[in-house]
Design a protein around this motif. Structure first.
Motif, mmCIF file in Angstrom:
data_model
loop_
_atom_site.group_PDB
_atom_site.id
_atom_site.type_symbol
_atom_site.label_atom_id
_atom_site.label_comp_id
_atom_site.label_asym_id
_atom_site.label_seq_id
_atom_site.Cartn_x
_atom_site.Cartn_y
_atom_site.Cartn_z
ATOM 1 N N PRO A 52 45.188 29.474 39.771
ATOM 2 C CA PRO A 52 44.651 28.229 39.197
ATOM 3 C C PRO A 52 43.273 28.469 38.597
ATOM 4 N N ASP A 53 43.055 27.973 37.379
ATOM 5 C CA ASP A 53 41.778 28.175 36.680
ATOM 6 C C ASP A 53 41.376 29.641 36.629
ATOM 7 N N GLY A 54 42.343 30.515 36.573
ATOM 8 C CA GLY A 54 42.026 31.938 36.485
ATOM 9 C C GLY A 54 41.607 32.553 37.801
ATOM 10 N N GLY A 55 41.741 31.785 38.884
ATOM 11 C CA GLY A 55 41.398 32.329 40.203
ATOM 12 C C GLY A 55 42.559 33.124 40.781
ATOM 13 N N ASN A 56 42.557 33.292 42.091
ATOM 14 C CA ASN A 56 43.669 33.967 42.761
ATOM 15 C C ASN A 56 43.702 33.462 44.199
ATOM 16 N N VAL A 57 44.717 32.660 44.517
ATOM 17 C CA VAL A 57 44.777 32.038 45.841
ATOM 18 C C VAL A 57 45.249 33.020 46.918
ATOM 19 N N ILE A 58 45.831 34.129 46.502
ATOM 20 C CA ILE A 58 46.349 35.087 47.484
ATOM 21 C C ILE A 58 45.362 36.220 47.735
ATOM 22 N N PRO A 60 41.613 36.829 46.582
ATOM 23 C CA PRO A 60 40.460 36.279 45.852
ATOM 24 C C PRO A 60 39.641 37.327 45.099
ATOM 25 N N LYS A 61 39.869 38.600 45.390
ATOM 26 C CA LYS A 61 39.136 39.634 44.656
ATOM 27 C C LYS A 61 39.795 39.949 43.324
ATOM 28 N N LYS A 62 41.030 39.489 43.147
ATOM 29 C CA LYS A 62 41.789 39.820 41.935
ATOM 30 C C LYS A 62 41.975 38.592 41.053
ATOM 31 N N THR A 63 40.866 38.029 40.605
ATOM 32 C CA THR A 63 40.950 36.874 39.715
ATOM 33 C C THR A 63 41.192 37.349 38.282
ATOM 34 N N LEU A 64 41.344 36.387 37.379
ATOM 35 C CA LEU A 64 41.634 36.718 35.982
ATOM 36 C C LEU A 64 40.416 36.537 35.090
ATOM 37 N N HIS A 65 39.237 36.454 35.675
ATOM 38 C CA HIS A 65 38.039 36.303 34.861
ATOM 39 C C HIS A 65 37.691 37.631 34.207
ATOM 40 N N GLY A 66 37.241 37.543 32.954
ATOM 41 C CA GLY A 66 37.039 38.729 32.128
ATOM 42 C C GLY A 66 36.320 39.872 32.819
ATOM 43 N N GLY A 67 35.186 39.561 33.444
ATOM 44 C CA GLY A 67 34.404 40.623 34.066
ATOM 45 C C GLY A 67 35.150 41.273 35.218
ATOM 46 N N VAL A 68 35.895 40.463 35.957
ATOM 47 C CA VAL A 68 36.656 40.985 37.101
ATOM 48 C C VAL A 68 37.803 41.857 36.604
ATOM 49 N N GLY A 79 47.137 45.380 28.796
ATOM 50 C CA GLY A 79 46.823 45.655 30.194
ATOM 51 C C GLY A 79 47.341 44.545 31.109
ATOM 52 N N ILE A 80 47.232 43.311 30.642
ATOM 53 C CA ILE A 80 47.724 42.182 31.440
ATOM 54 C C ILE A 80 49.246 42.183 31.483
ATOM 55 N N VAL A 81 49.874 42.462 30.331
ATOM 56 C CA VAL A 81 51.342 42.520 30.301
ATOM 57 C C VAL A 81 51.835 43.605 31.258
ATOM 58 N N ALA A 82 51.125 44.726 31.282
ATOM 59 C CA ALA A 82 51.519 45.819 32.182
ATOM 60 C C ALA A 82 51.511 45.351 33.635
ATOM 61 N N ARG A 83 50.510 44.512 33.986
ATOM 62 C CA ARG A 83 50.454 44.008 35.361
ATOM 63 C C ARG A 83 51.602 43.051 35.675
ATOM 64 N N MET A 84 52.011 42.266 34.671
ATOM 65 C CA MET A 84 53.168 41.384 34.885
ATOM 66 C C MET A 84 54.418 42.221 35.160
ATOM 67 N N ARG A 85 54.548 43.335 34.444
ATOM 68 C CA ARG A 85 55.732 44.189 34.595
ATOM 69 C C ARG A 85 55.688 44.984 35.901
ATOM 70 N N THR A 86 54.487 45.357 36.310
ATOM 71 C CA THR A 86 54.327 46.168 37.519
ATOM 72 C C THR A 86 53.182 45.611 38.351
ATOM 73 N N PRO A 87 53.439 44.534 39.077
ATOM 74 C CA PRO A 87 52.362 43.876 39.821
ATOM 75 C C PRO A 87 51.985 44.617 41.093
ATOM 76 N N GLY A 88 50.829 44.266 41.621
ATOM 77 C CA GLY A 88 50.400 44.801 42.906
ATOM 78 C C GLY A 88 50.926 43.917 44.028
ATOM 79 N N PRO A 89 50.498 44.221 45.273
ATOM 80 C CA PRO A 89 50.995 43.496 46.446
ATOM 81 C C PRO A 89 50.721 41.997 46.358
ATOM 82 N N GLY A 90 51.747 41.193 46.611
ATOM 83 C CA GLY A 90 51.576 39.750 46.671
ATOM 84 C C GLY A 90 51.874 39.026 45.376
ATOM 85 N N MET A 91 52.021 39.775 44.282
ATOM 86 C CA MET A 91 52.279 39.126 42.993
ATOM 87 C C MET A 91 53.757 39.245 42.614
ATOM 88 N N THR A 92 54.269 38.146 42.057
ATOM 89 C CA THR A 92 55.642 38.126 41.545
ATOM 90 C C THR A 92 55.783 39.119 40.398
#
Ligand code: HEC
Length: 116
Positions: A52-58, A60-68, A79-92
């Motif tokens: 939500p709002d680019g945060g990460n409820v699961i 919190p260190k992996k938000t979607l804010h540019g600097g992070v 790079g973002i598409v790559a993460r959708m295809r191959t996510p880390g722990p906890g992500m669909t």
């Protein structure tokens, strides 16, 4: 081994590219990503529950804010598409059948343009 500067840049870039294929599109001299209606809508449907709002409820260190994202080596839509295809722990995982490349790209551009 000491490489001249351009060589070092390429070496670093290749290392990142291997992980994220982030070098497939040089983002220099290209206009910044634009947030589209469809990108916003898809983000709301697919990602906002956990981000939500680019945060990460699961995680919190992996938000979607540019600097992070940049700290985590993600600086381009690819790079973002790559993460959708191959996510880390906890992500669909979102494969091509769930979110085709064109839509994935719109979501990625929306993220980069919106969360700073
Ligand atoms: C079920 C919850 C969930 C959903 C849905 C989800 N994510 Fe994630 N996301 C996570 C978690 C947990 C992480 C941390 C693990 C990782 O790095 O993959 C994460 C990490 C990320 C990262 C890396 C963030 C960073 O700072 O390194 C990106 C980019 C990302 N998600 C994009 C998306 C996109 C785009 C969508 C929608 C298409 C999405 N996520 C949907 C849970 C989710």
């Amino acid at each position: 081994m000491r490489l001249p500067l351009p060589g070092r840049h390429i070496a670093a870039c290749l290392a990142v590219a291997a992980l994220l294929s982030g070098c497939t599109e040089p983002n220099k001299s290209k206009s910044p990503p634009v947030a589209s209606e469809r990108g916003a809508q898809l983000f709301k449907e697919r990602c906002a529950a956990c981000h939500p709002d680019g945060g990460n409820v699961i995680n919190p260190k992996k938000t979607l804010h540019g600097g992070v994202l940049a700290d985590h080596g993600i600086t381009t839509p690819a790079g973002i598409v790559a993460r959708m295809r191959t996510p880390g722990p906890g992500m669909t995982r979102f494969d091509q059948g769930t979110i085709p490349d064109a839509d994935a790209r719109l979501i990625a551009e929306y993220i980069l343009a919106t969360f700073r």
